[in-house]
Design a protein around this motif. Sequence first.
Motif, short mmCIF file in Angstrom:
data_model
loop_
_atom_site.label_atom_id
_atom_site.label_comp_id
_atom_site.label_asym_id
_atom_site.label_seq_id
_atom_site.Cartn_x
_atom_site.Cartn_y
_atom_site.Cartn_z
N VAL A 40 0.84 -1.20 0.00
CA VAL A 40 0.00 0.00 0.00
C VAL A 40 0.87 1.25 0.00
O VAL A 40 0.63 2.19 -0.78
CB VAL A 40 -0.98 -0.01 1.20
N PHE A 41 1.91 1.29 0.85
CA PHE A 41 2.80 2.45 0.91
C PHE A 41 3.41 2.75 -0.44
O PHE A 41 3.35 3.89 -0.93
CB PHE A 41 3.90 2.22 1.96
N ASN A 42 4.00 1.75 -1.07
CA ASN A 42 4.66 1.98 -2.35
C ASN A 42 3.68 2.29 -3.47
O ASN A 42 3.96 3.13 -4.33
CB ASN A 42 5.56 0.80 -2.70
N ALA A 43 2.51 1.66 -3.47
CA ALA A 43 1.50 1.99 -4.47
C ALA A 43 1.10 3.46 -4.35
O ALA A 43 0.94 4.16 -5.36
CB ALA A 43 0.28 1.09 -4.31
N LEU A 44 0.98 3.93 -3.12
CA LEU A 44 0.58 5.33 -2.92
C LEU A 44 1.70 6.31 -3.28
O LEU A 44 1.45 7.31 -3.98
CB LEU A 44 0.11 5.54 -1.48
N PRO A 117 12.51 7.45 -2.81
CA PRO A 117 11.70 6.31 -2.35
C PRO A 117 12.53 5.27 -1.58
O PRO A 117 12.04 4.68 -0.62
CB PRO A 117 11.13 5.72 -3.64
N LEU A 118 13.79 5.07 -1.98
CA LEU A 118 14.66 4.12 -1.26
C LEU A 118 14.89 4.60 0.17
O LEU A 118 14.77 3.82 1.12
CB LEU A 118 15.98 3.93 -1.99
N ALA A 119 15.22 5.86 0.34
CA ALA A 119 15.46 6.40 1.68
C ALA A 119 14.19 6.32 2.52
O ALA A 119 14.23 5.97 3.70
CB ALA A 119 15.95 7.85 1.59
N ASP A 120 13.03 6.64 1.91
CA ASP A 120 11.76 6.57 2.63
C ASP A 120 11.48 5.13 3.09
O ASP A 120 11.02 4.91 4.21
CB ASP A 120 10.61 7.06 1.76
N ASN A 121 11.73 4.17 2.21
CA ASN A 121 11.51 2.77 2.57
C ASN A 121 12.46 2.30 3.65
O ASN A 121 12.06 1.59 4.58
CB ASN A 121 11.62 1.88 1.33
#
Length: 154
Positions: A40-44, A117-121
């Motif tokens: 869900v996080f990555n889809a958003l 996105p990598l840092a956020d993940n």
Amino acid sequence: MSAEGGAVGAVRRVLASERGGEVFRFLVSGGLAYLADLIVFNALIFSGVGSAWAKVVSSVVAIAIAFLGSRYYTWRDRRSENPWREYAMFFLLSVIAAGIQLLCLVITHYGLGWTSPLADNLSGNVFGMALAMVFRFFTFRSLVFPDRSAAGSR
């Protein structure tokens, strides 16, 4: 005895123990919730939703899945007669744990400027999740699904 047989035997003994089985079931339930959180996080975020809001929404989905897994699988023998109390406590503690993850994300994304996105993940879904997982295990087992056999029915 071979080294492999010894290691396999040790793993079997740990899983057969009460605490080992409990940790294993917690990891399975949490793993499913974590997978839903990641999807869900990555889809958003890849559809343009801001990182913080994406984490809030994905956490709510994960909390619902984790509650079902915890109540009906991980601590199925520790359920109370009052599922509403369990859910309220579970939700409250899950929100605190999700806040731990969100705080890690906010610090790195907005405080340090690591906005990929990598840092956020890594900050929210790896480091933050590890901290939140330890918090969840101990609070869920002691506050939401306590051992009722030692103290009688609560």
